[in-house]
Design a protein around this motif. Structure first.
Motif, PDB file in Angstrom:
ATOM      1  N   GLY A  25       0.789  -1.222  -0.117  1.00  0.00           N
ATOM      2  CA  GLY A  25       0.169  -0.025   0.082  1.00  0.00           C
ATOM      3  C   GLY A  25       0.757   1.332  -0.053  1.00  0.00           C
ATOM      4  N   GLN A  26       2.166   1.093  -0.175  1.00  0.00           N
ATOM      5  CA  GLN A  26       2.967   2.458   0.021  1.00  0.00           C
ATOM      6  C   GLN A  26       3.594   2.687  -1.407  1.00  0.00           C
ATOM      7  OE1 GLN A  26       5.596   2.948   3.481  1.00  0.00           O
ATOM      8  NE2 GLN A  26       3.937   2.443   4.839  1.00  0.00           N
ATOM      9  N   SER A  27       3.627   3.701  -1.900  1.00  0.00           N
ATOM     10  CA  SER A  27       4.093   3.818  -3.520  1.00  0.00           C
ATOM     11  C   SER A  27       5.570   3.979  -3.433  1.00  0.00           C
ATOM     12  CB  SER A  27       3.424   5.111  -3.874  1.00  0.00           C
ATOM     13  OG  SER A  27       3.751   6.255  -3.063  1.00  0.00           O
ATOM     14  N   GLU A  28       6.375   4.496  -2.211  1.00  0.00           N
ATOM     15  CA  GLU A  28       7.810   4.539  -2.190  1.00  0.00           C
ATOM     16  C   GLU A  28       8.324   3.774  -1.516  1.00  0.00           C
ATOM     17  OE1 GLU A  28       8.748   7.314  -3.760  1.00  0.00           O
ATOM     18  OE2 GLU A  28       6.766   8.394  -4.220  1.00  0.00           O
ATOM     19  N   PRO A  29       9.653   3.342  -1.720  1.00  0.00           N
ATOM     20  CA  PRO A  29      10.312   2.405  -1.137  1.00  0.00           C
ATOM     21  C   PRO A  29      10.534   2.706   0.189  1.00  0.00           C
ATOM     22  CG  PRO A  29      11.473   2.744  -3.220  1.00  0.00           C
ATOM     23  CD  PRO A  29      10.339   3.835  -3.136  1.00  0.00           C
ATOM     24  N   LEU A  30      10.505   1.587   1.129  1.00  0.00           N
ATOM     25  CA  LEU A  30      10.890   1.835   2.461  1.00  0.00           C
ATOM     26  C   LEU A  30      12.434   2.424   2.831  1.00  0.00           C
ATOM     27  CD1 LEU A  30       9.178  -0.805   4.578  1.00  0.00           C
ATOM     28  CD2 LEU A  30       8.672   1.542   4.638  1.00  0.00           C
ATOM     29  N   CYS A  31      13.129   1.592   2.199  1.00  0.00           N
ATOM     30  CA  CYS A  31      14.641   1.546   2.030  1.00  0.00           C
ATOM     31  C   CYS A  31      15.496   0.995   1.078  1.00  0.00           C
ATOM     32  CB  CYS A  31      15.148   0.794   3.416  1.00  0.00           C
ATOM     33  SG  CYS A  31      14.974  -0.705   3.820  1.00  0.00           S
ATOM     34  N   THR A  32      16.695   1.302   1.071  1.00  0.00           N
ATOM     35  CA  THR A  32      17.450   0.476   0.168  1.00  0.00           C
ATOM     36  C   THR A  32      18.378  -0.666   1.073  1.00  0.00           C
ATOM     37  OG1 THR A  32      19.576   1.851   0.290  1.00  0.00           O
ATOM     38  CG2 THR A  32      17.948   2.118  -1.667  1.00  0.00           C
ATOM     39  N   THR A  33      18.440  -1.952   0.604  1.00  0.00           N
ATOM     40  CA  THR A  33      19.288  -2.767   1.373  1.00  0.00           C
ATOM     41  C   THR A  33      20.272  -3.399   0.660  1.00  0.00           C
ATOM     42  OG1 THR A  33      17.141  -3.330   2.573  1.00  0.00           O
ATOM     43  CG2 THR A  33      18.798  -4.897   2.849  1.00  0.00           C
ATOM     44  N   GLU A  34      21.496  -3.641   1.424  1.00  0.00           N
ATOM     45  CA  GLU A  34      22.627  -4.327   0.894  1.00  0.00           C
ATOM     46  C   GLU A  34      22.931  -5.496   2.105  1.00  0.00           C
ATOM     47  OE1 GLU A  34      27.395  -3.315   0.158  1.00  0.00           O
ATOM     48  OE2 GLU A  34      26.036  -1.627   1.068  1.00  0.00           O
ATOM     49  N   LEU A  35      23.095  -6.656   1.547  1.00  0.00           N
ATOM     50  CA  LEU A  35      23.213  -7.943   2.157  1.00  0.00           C
ATOM     51  C   LEU A  35      24.543  -8.563   1.906  1.00  0.00           C
ATOM     52  CD1 LEU A  35      19.658  -9.254   1.655  1.00  0.00           C
ATOM     53  CD2 LEU A  35      20.500  -8.507   3.792  1.00  0.00           C
ATOM     54  N   TRP A  36      25.149  -9.072   2.878  1.00  0.00           N
ATOM     55  CA  TRP A  36      26.577  -9.788   2.839  1.00  0.00           C
ATOM     56  C   TRP A  36      26.356 -11.106   3.395  1.00  0.00           C
ATOM     57  CZ3 TRP A  36      30.623  -8.404  -0.351  1.00  0.00           C
ATOM     58  CH2 TRP A  36      30.685  -7.021  -0.616  1.00  0.00           C
ATOM     59  N   ILE A  37      26.405 -12.281   2.733  1.00  0.00           N
ATOM     60  CA  ILE A  37      26.197 -13.497   3.216  1.00  0.00           C
ATOM     61  C   ILE A  37      27.652 -14.351   3.424  1.00  0.00           C
ATOM     62  CG2 ILE A  37      25.087 -15.851   2.765  1.00  0.00           C
ATOM     63  CD1 ILE A  37      23.085 -13.413   2.986  1.00  0.00           C
ATOM     64  N   ALA A  38      27.974 -14.756   4.364  1.00  0.00           N
ATOM     65  CA  ALA A  38      29.263 -15.611   4.343  1.00  0.00           C
ATOM     66  C   ALA A  38      29.609 -16.383   3.647  1.00  0.00           C
ATOM     67  CB  ALA A  38      29.199 -16.094   5.907  1.00  0.00           C
ATOM     68  N   PRO A  39      30.568 -16.890   3.407  1.00  0.00           N
ATOM     69  CA  PRO A  39      31.035 -17.926   2.268  1.00  0.00           C
ATOM     70  C   PRO A  39      30.322 -19.229   2.685  1.00  0.00           C
ATOM     71  CG  PRO A  39      33.242 -16.764   2.463  1.00  0.00           C
ATOM     72  CD  PRO A  39      31.817 -16.250   3.884  1.00  0.00           C
ATOM     73  N   ALA A  40      30.169 -19.835   3.656  1.00  0.00           N
ATOM     74  CA  ALA A  40      29.504 -21.120   3.943  1.00  0.00           C
ATOM     75  C   ALA A  40      28.066 -20.967   3.793  1.00  0.00           C
ATOM     76  CB  ALA A  40      29.882 -21.295   5.523  1.00  0.00           C
ATOM     77  N   PHE A  41      27.645 -19.996   3.574  1.00  0.00           N
ATOM     78  CA  PHE A  41      26.283 -19.949   3.382  1.00  0.00           C
ATOM     79  C   PHE A  41      25.707 -19.147   1.814  1.00  0.00           C
ATOM     80  CE2 PHE A  41      27.293 -19.461   7.874  1.00  0.00           C
ATOM     81  CZ  PHE A  41      26.842 -20.741   8.079  1.00  0.00           C
ATOM     82  N   ARG A  42      26.492 -18.856   1.229  1.00  0.00           N
ATOM     83  CA  ARG A  42      26.617 -17.986   0.044  1.00  0.00           C
ATOM     84  C   ARG A  42      25.636 -18.875  -0.932  1.00  0.00           C
ATOM     85  NH1 ARG A  42      32.575 -18.460  -1.046  1.00  0.00           N
ATOM     86  NH2 ARG A  42      32.630 -20.236  -2.798  1.00  0.00           N
ATOM     87  N   ALA A  43      25.491 -20.248  -0.926  1.00  0.00           N
ATOM     88  CA  ALA A  43      24.887 -21.113  -1.740  1.00  0.00           C
ATOM     89  C   ALA A  43      23.268 -21.111  -1.408  1.00  0.00           C
ATOM     90  CB  ALA A  43      25.282 -22.403  -1.817  1.00  0.00           C
ATOM     91  N   VAL A  44      22.761 -20.173  -0.390  1.00  0.00           N
ATOM     92  CA  VAL A  44      21.545 -20.175  -0.076  1.00  0.00           C
ATOM     93  C   VAL A  44      20.419 -20.112  -1.215  1.00  0.00           C
ATOM     94  CG1 VAL A  44      21.535 -17.665   0.602  1.00  0.00           C
ATOM     95  CG2 VAL A  44      19.845 -19.353   1.695  1.00  0.00           C
TER      96      VAL A  44
END
Length: 189
Positions: free
Chosen positions: A72-91
């Motif tokens: 229901g909101q026309s504008e984005p709430l935020c930008t997000t940058e995620l970093w996933i550790a090597p052991a989990f990068r195949a998620v």
């Protein structure tokens, strides 16, 4: 004295209000909103990124970028940058619009348990690239929110950094006193 002051806005603004008392409250934020992943790549991190990620230069991390939107909101709430550790990068299951937490997907797929989330919030002037995505003027006020998701061994599993325009996000915390904790210090003073 001790009555307090309440400040109210003259007009109602649309935004998202997050209230948290437990790690499980972060799941609610992820399910109440949608993370639209716009960029995904594996990155061999450099020395500067290694400091941020508590890692070693040369490691390969999964790096995601996107924006979070609310129904229901026309504008984005935020930008997000995620970093996933090597052991989990195949998620798996983190492509496109997500209505769940990335750390929850890691827990499901790898049997990992997130036991601690370290959160830091700062006031910032929104940079030009984020401002374009968020549809706000560059250098307008915003909130920078960093969350470090750690497992039982205190290893960093995921780092999430979000930039919110000041009028689109608020964070509410309730602190409760544990009775008996610290009483000894007061008696000794």
């Amino acid at each position: 004295p001790r009555l307090g002051t309440t400040v109210k806005a003259r007009q109602v603004t649309q935004g998202y209000r997050q209230s948290a008392a437990d790690v499980s409250d972060l799941y609610r934020y992820a399910t109440d909103t949608t993370l639209v992943i716009e960029h995904s790549e594996t990155v061999q991190i450099d020395a500067e990124q290694a400091l941020l990620l508590e890692a070693s230069a040369g490691e390969t991390w999964l790096h995601l970028r996107g924006r979070r939107v609310a129904p229901g909101q026309s504008e984005p709430l935020c930008t997000t940058e995620l970093w996933i550790a090597p052991a989990f990068r195949a998620v798996q299951g983190i492509e496109g619009p997500l209505t769940g937490a990335v750390h929850a997907a890691i827990e499901r797929q790898f049997g990992e348990v997130i036991t601690t989330v370290e959160q830091e919030i700062r006031a910032v002037a929104i940079g030009a690239a984020d401002a374009r995505t968020l549809r706000v003027p560059a250098r307008s006020p915003g909130l920078w929110v960093s969350r470090r998701y750690r497992n039982r061994q205190a290893d960093l599993v995921e780092l999430a950094i979000s930039i919110h325009p000041a009028d689109r996000f608020s964070y509410s915390t309730v602190l409760r006193r544990e009775w008996g904790v610290g009483d000894q210090n007061r008696r000794d003073a």
